[in-house]
Design an enzyme around this catalytic site. Structure first.
Site, PDB file in Angstrom:
ATOM      1  N   ASP A   1       4.133 -15.543 -13.984  1.00 21.74           N
ATOM      2  CA  ASP A   1       5.104 -16.141 -14.891  1.00 21.74           C
ATOM      3  C   ASP A   1       4.535 -17.353 -15.615  1.00 21.74           C
ATOM      4  O   ASP A   1       4.802 -17.575 -16.796  1.00 21.74           O
ATOM      5  CB  ASP A   1       6.336 -16.569 -14.067  1.00 21.74           C
ATOM      6  CG  ASP A   1       7.640 -16.336 -14.803  1.00 21.74           C
ATOM      7  OD1 ASP A   1       7.606 -15.710 -15.876  1.00 21.74           O
ATOM      8  OD2 ASP A   1       8.690 -16.762 -14.294  1.00 21.74           O
TER       9      ASP A   1
ATOM     10  N   LYS B   1      19.568 -24.434 -13.335  1.00 25.53           N
ATOM     11  CA  LYS B   1      19.109 -23.668 -14.493  1.00 25.53           C
ATOM     12  C   LYS B   1      17.604 -23.837 -14.631  1.00 25.53           C
ATOM     13  O   LYS B   1      17.104 -24.876 -15.037  1.00 25.53           O
ATOM     14  CB  LYS B   1      19.786 -24.116 -15.796  1.00 25.53           C
ATOM     15  CG  LYS B   1      19.564 -23.046 -16.869  1.00 25.53           C
ATOM     16  CD  LYS B   1      19.650 -23.550 -18.283  1.00 25.53           C
ATOM     17  CE  LYS B   1      18.376 -24.086 -18.860  1.00 25.53           C
ATOM     18  NZ  LYS B   1      17.235 -23.163 -18.927  1.00 25.53           N
TER      19      LYS B   1
ATOM     20  N   TRP C   1       9.034 -25.688 -16.775  1.00 25.29           N
ATOM     21  CA  TRP C   1       8.285 -24.486 -16.427  1.00 25.29           C
ATOM     22  C   TRP C   1       6.939 -24.743 -15.757  1.00 25.29           C
ATOM     23  O   TRP C   1       6.214 -23.806 -15.446  1.00 25.29           O
ATOM     24  CB  TRP C   1       8.055 -23.623 -17.673  1.00 25.29           C
ATOM     25  CG  TRP C   1       7.629 -24.395 -18.900  1.00 25.29           C
ATOM     26  CD1 TRP C   1       8.441 -24.686 -19.972  1.00 25.29           C
ATOM     27  CD2 TRP C   1       6.356 -24.982 -19.194  1.00 25.29           C
ATOM     28  NE1 TRP C   1       7.744 -25.421 -20.903  1.00 25.29           N
ATOM     29  CE2 TRP C   1       6.455 -25.618 -20.454  1.00 25.29           C
ATOM     30  CE3 TRP C   1       5.141 -25.039 -18.515  1.00 25.29           C
ATOM     31  CZ2 TRP C   1       5.395 -26.293 -21.047  1.00 25.29           C
ATOM     32  CZ3 TRP C   1       4.073 -25.729 -19.101  1.00 25.29           C
ATOM     33  CH2 TRP C   1       4.214 -26.337 -20.346  1.00 25.29           C
TER      34      TRP C   1
ATOM     35  N   GLU D   1       2.249 -37.212 -25.714  1.00 21.05           N
ATOM     36  CA  GLU D   1       2.006 -36.243 -24.642  1.00 21.05           C
ATOM     37  C   GLU D   1       1.608 -34.896 -25.257  1.00 21.05           C
ATOM     38  O   GLU D   1       2.260 -34.414 -26.185  1.00 21.05           O
ATOM     39  CB  GLU D   1       3.285 -36.060 -23.817  1.00 21.05           C
ATOM     40  CG  GLU D   1       3.101 -35.113 -22.654  1.00 21.05           C
ATOM     41  CD  GLU D   1       4.374 -34.945 -21.820  1.00 21.05           C
ATOM     42  OE1 GLU D   1       5.434 -34.701 -22.401  1.00 21.05           O
ATOM     43  OE2 GLU D   1       4.275 -35.051 -20.592  1.00 21.05           O
TER      44      GLU D   1
ATOM     45  N   SER E   1      11.341 -32.591 -21.130  1.00 21.02           N
ATOM     46  CA  SER E   1      10.761 -33.433 -22.181  1.00 21.02           C
ATOM     47  C   SER E   1      11.671 -34.603 -22.547  1.00 21.02           C
ATOM     48  O   SER E   1      12.882 -34.571 -22.278  1.00 21.02           O
ATOM     49  CB  SER E   1      10.508 -32.575 -23.418  1.00 21.02           C
ATOM     50  OG  SER E   1      11.748 -32.103 -23.891  1.00 21.02           O
TER      51      SER E   1
HETATM   52  P1  NAD Z   1      12.125 -29.003 -22.110  1.00 26.72           P
HETATM   53  O1  NAD Z   1      12.767 -30.327 -22.245  1.00 26.72           O
HETATM   54  O2  NAD Z   1      11.858 -28.218 -23.319  1.00 26.72           O
HETATM   55  O3  NAD Z   1      13.008 -28.045 -21.169  1.00 26.72           O
HETATM   56  C1  NAD Z   1      13.355 -28.414 -19.857  1.00 26.72           C
HETATM   57  C2  NAD Z   1      14.625 -27.687 -19.461  1.00 26.72           C
HETATM   58  O4  NAD Z   1      15.706 -28.150 -20.268  1.00 26.72           O
HETATM   59  C3  NAD Z   1      14.575 -26.171 -19.652  1.00 26.72           C
HETATM   60  O5  NAD Z   1      15.237 -25.555 -18.561  1.00 26.72           O
HETATM   61  C4  NAD Z   1      15.370 -25.974 -20.942  1.00 26.72           C
HETATM   62  O6  NAD Z   1      15.960 -24.712 -21.048  1.00 26.72           O
HETATM   63  C5  NAD Z   1      16.423 -27.051 -20.808  1.00 26.72           C
HETATM   64  N1  NAD Z   1      17.026 -27.481 -22.069  1.00 26.72           N
HETATM   65  C6  NAD Z   1      16.494 -27.464 -23.315  1.00 26.72           C
HETATM   66  N2  NAD Z   1      17.391 -27.964 -24.205  1.00 26.72           N
HETATM   67  C7  NAD Z   1      18.489 -28.300 -23.508  1.00 26.72           C
HETATM   68  C8  NAD Z   1      19.743 -28.889 -23.867  1.00 26.72           C
HETATM   69  N3  NAD Z   1      20.025 -29.224 -25.122  1.00 26.72           N
HETATM   70  N4  NAD Z   1      20.627 -29.131 -22.896  1.00 26.72           N
HETATM   71  C9  NAD Z   1      20.347 -28.828 -21.609  1.00 26.72           C
HETATM   72  N5  NAD Z   1      19.198 -28.257 -21.215  1.00 26.72           N
HETATM   73  C10 NAD Z   1      18.274 -28.011 -22.152  1.00 26.72           C
HETATM   74  O7  NAD Z   1      10.808 -29.268 -21.266  1.00 26.72           O
HETATM   75  P2  NAD Z   1       9.681 -28.200 -20.854  1.00 26.72           P
HETATM   76  O8  NAD Z   1       8.907 -27.876 -22.081  1.00 26.72           O
HETATM   77  O9  NAD Z   1      10.272 -27.116 -20.044  1.00 26.72           O
HETATM   78  O10 NAD Z   1       8.791 -29.071 -19.853  1.00 26.72           O
HETATM   79  C11 NAD Z   1       7.781 -29.915 -20.287  1.00 26.72           C
HETATM   80  C12 NAD Z   1       8.227 -31.358 -20.235  1.00 26.72           C
HETATM   81  O11 NAD Z   1       8.706 -31.679 -18.932  1.00 26.72           O
HETATM   82  C13 NAD Z   1       7.090 -32.307 -20.488  1.00 26.72           C
HETATM   83  O12 NAD Z   1       7.481 -33.323 -21.361  1.00 26.72           O
HETATM   84  C14 NAD Z   1       6.797 -32.888 -19.107  1.00 26.72           C
HETATM   85  O13 NAD Z   1       6.178 -34.136 -19.125  1.00 26.72           O
HETATM   86  C15 NAD Z   1       8.133 -32.893 -18.479  1.00 26.72           C
HETATM   87  N6  NAD Z   1       8.030 -32.880 -17.013  1.00 26.72           N
HETATM   88  C16 NAD Z   1       8.313 -34.040 -16.322  1.00 26.72           C
HETATM   89  C17 NAD Z   1       8.199 -34.091 -14.943  1.00 26.72           C
HETATM   90  C18 NAD Z   1       8.486 -35.365 -14.177  1.00 26.72           C
HETATM   91  O14 NAD Z   1       8.597 -35.329 -12.962  1.00 26.72           O
HETATM   92  N7  NAD Z   1       8.626 -36.503 -14.829  1.00 26.72           N
HETATM   93  C19 NAD Z   1       7.812 -32.945 -14.246  1.00 26.72           C
HETATM   94  C20 NAD Z   1       7.544 -31.787 -14.972  1.00 26.72           C
HETATM   95  C21 NAD Z   1       7.669 -31.774 -16.356  1.00 26.72           C
END
Ligand code: NAD
Length: 493
Positions: free
Chosen positions: A93, A179, A155, A387, A233
């Site tokens: 995945d 989720k 992810w 980032e 993010s």
């Molecule tokens: P993302 O913000 O795109 O998505 C994260 C989650 O939020 C997903 O499940 C997505 O479906 C959901 N989401 C998106 N829009 C939403 C909304 N409007 N309302 C509610 N949920 C929503 O992030 P990503 O691309 O999956 O992950 C990468 C980011 O995560 C990077 O910026 C990384 O630094 C961060 N991250 C942080 C940590 C930490 O511990 N600080 C750990 C892992 C990843």
């Protein structure tokens, strides 16, 4: 194994109300591997309702910590039994190399065991006497679960990120709607099935798959959700914080980073190079705490760069199932384009692309990218500030300790930082001056469930892991009693 095109609501596998689905794709060959249910607001409502009922009526929050710990330990043990299968799903995945996936799943099981121990401890520590200056009253402070939690995760460490939220929430006595990311939903669905196998009461853990706008957003808006725990993010975190403000939901946010790694001139080059490589190329650089900004003291800079490039070029790139592979494909096409765009922007900005930056030769399918090293960028450039979330490291030289600290702290993020020096007094001094939630000395990235995790500045709010992670899911109530035999005597004189 459970069906992947269903949602897990109230202890049962159910089809999404509107019947939508989407594919999850193997990033090593770009082939769809499973059809996943696309939840919408209607499904979110059902999942939240199930979690609400489980919290209000099933007796889950009132169970002793010892009893909740039994469930958590059963989940941990089932995860351990299925470690190989779960790790293989993670590789398919997400693309990460199998040894890394096995490590993640081992940590996932350990996380459930760790919070089982804390749940048990809660039985003794749930109430604490508060000493009041007025001895006509007695008071206790009592920890209680926050309620229904919406957990939204990214992810990059799919099952581990689920555990970081689900384990402490269940230990605290909360119920959860999880989720997972639409990009990597497979292991969260397995976690649901494991919860079913562990006979977790219906509704205590619900898992809904789907997109941010259609499934994540209604979860954040739902008035019956008491707490939102989000990892992802900064832009999404910002949106969630805005929505949570509407009904003042309890939130915790773990967001992005652009973490600095300061290497002083007295460091051993081989050790520094190894930790720099691990700090940015582990998990393909798709790590929130990746030390993507490396600051090397001038005297060591040329020799270190030479060795860094030589070692980075030896990294074996390929399908995560291949023996010896250390760098798998990026998670999907969108991320691949995002990282390539950042690399192109770095070149346009005038930085020197010292190594990598291209698709490896011979790879016609899959989101493969060479380990990439940039130098000579300005502190104002996007490649240094933003980032990238991929295998791209930026290296700059510094003259002295003060300059290194200022440069490391000049960031809107503050998740992690690392410092390397043979002089431990200096390393400890610098660690205390860095504005980051996690500081590693003479290493980068090792993460422990016992220690607090979270960021300063735009890297987030609150702390996960350890006792801090449990506190995320607890409210503190005061219960105060009037003890005096004398009347209060305010109105009735
Ligand atoms: P993302 O913000 O795109 O998505 C994260 C989650 O939020 C997903 O499940 C997505 O479906 C959901 N989401 C998106 N829009 C939403 C909304 N409007 N309302 C509610 N949920 C929503 O992030 P990503 O691309 O999956 O992950 C990468 C980011 O995560 C990077 O910026 C990384 O630094 C961060 N991250 C942080 C940590 C930490 O511990 N600080 C750990 C892992 C990843």
């Amino acid at each position: 194994m459970n069906p992947t095109n269903k949602l897990f609501i109230n202890g049962e596998w159910v089809a999404p109300v509107k019947g939508g689905s989407f594919d999850t794709v193997d990033p090593s060959n770009e082939v769809a591997i499973a059809q996943i249910a696309a939840a919408t607001k209607e499904d979110v409502n059902l999942a939240v309702q199930a979690a609400r009922n489980a919290f209000d009526q099933s007796g889950w929050p009132e169970l002793s910590g010892k009893k909740r710990a039994e469930y958590l330990r059963r989940i941990a043990s089932l995860i351990r039994d299925k470690q190989q299968v779960l790790a293989e799903l993670e590789v398919r995945d997400n693309g990460k190399p199998l040894p890394e996936a096995l490590w993640d799943i081992g940590d996932t099981a350990f996380c459930f065991d760790f919070y089982a121990d804390l749940a048990e401890k809660m039985d003794d520590e749930q109430e604490k006497a508060v000493t009041l200056a007025d001895d006509r009253f007695s008071s206790v402070a009592r920890k209680e679960p926050v309620g229904v939690c919406g957990a939204i995760i990214p992810w990059n460490f799919p099952m581990l990120m689920a555990a970081w939220k689900v384990a402490p929430a269940l230990a605290a006595g909360c119920t959860v709607v999880l989720k997972p990311s639409e990009v990597t939903p497979l292991t969260a669905l397995q976690l649901a099935d494991i919860a079913r196998e562990a006979e977790l009461p219906p509704g205590v853990l619900n898992v809904i798959t789907g997109f941010g706008a259609e499934a994540g957003s209604p979860l954040t808006e739902h008035p019956d959700v008491d707490k939102l725990a989000f990892t992802g993010s900064v832009p999404t975190g910002r949106k969630i914080m805005q929505v949570a403000a509407t009904d003042i939901k309890n939130i915790s946010l773990e967001l992005g980073g652009k973490s600095a790694f300061i290497v002083f001139e007295d460091s051993d080059i081989a050790k520094a190079v190894e930790w720099i490589l691990f700090g940015i190329f582990w998990n393909k650089g798709e790590v929130c705490s990746a030390t993507s900004r490396v600051l090397v003291q001038r005297k060591l800079y040329p020799a270190l760069l030479e060795r860094l490039v030589a070692e980075a070029e030896k990294i074996s790139i390929g399908n995560g199932f291949e023996e010896g592979v250390l760098l798998g494909p990026l998670v999907n096409g969108a991320q691949y384009e995002k990282v390539q765009h950042a690399i192109a922007q770095g070149v346009e900005e005038g930085a020197t692309l010292l190594s990598g930056g291209k698709r490896p030769e011979g790879k016609t399918k899959g989101f493969y990218l060479q380990p990439t090293i940039f130098t000579d960028m300005s502190e104002e450039s996007a490649i240094w500030r933003e980032e990238i979330f991929g295998p791209v490291v930026c290296v700059r030289a510094f003259e002295d300790e003060a300059e290194a600290i200022t440069s490391a702290n000049r960031s809107r993020f503050g998740l992690a930082a690392a410092v390397m020096s043979a002089d431990l007094v200096r390393a400890e001094r610098v660690a205390r001056k860095l504005r980051a939630g996690i500081v590693w000395i003479n290493c980068s990235q090792p993460t422990f469930v016992e220690a607090p995790w979270g960021g300063y500045k735009q890297s987030g709010i609150g702390r996960e892991l350890g006792e801090w992670g449990l506190n995320n899911y607890l409210e503190t109530k005061q219960i105060t009693r009037f003890e005096s035999e004398e009347p209060w005597g305010w109105y009735l004189k």
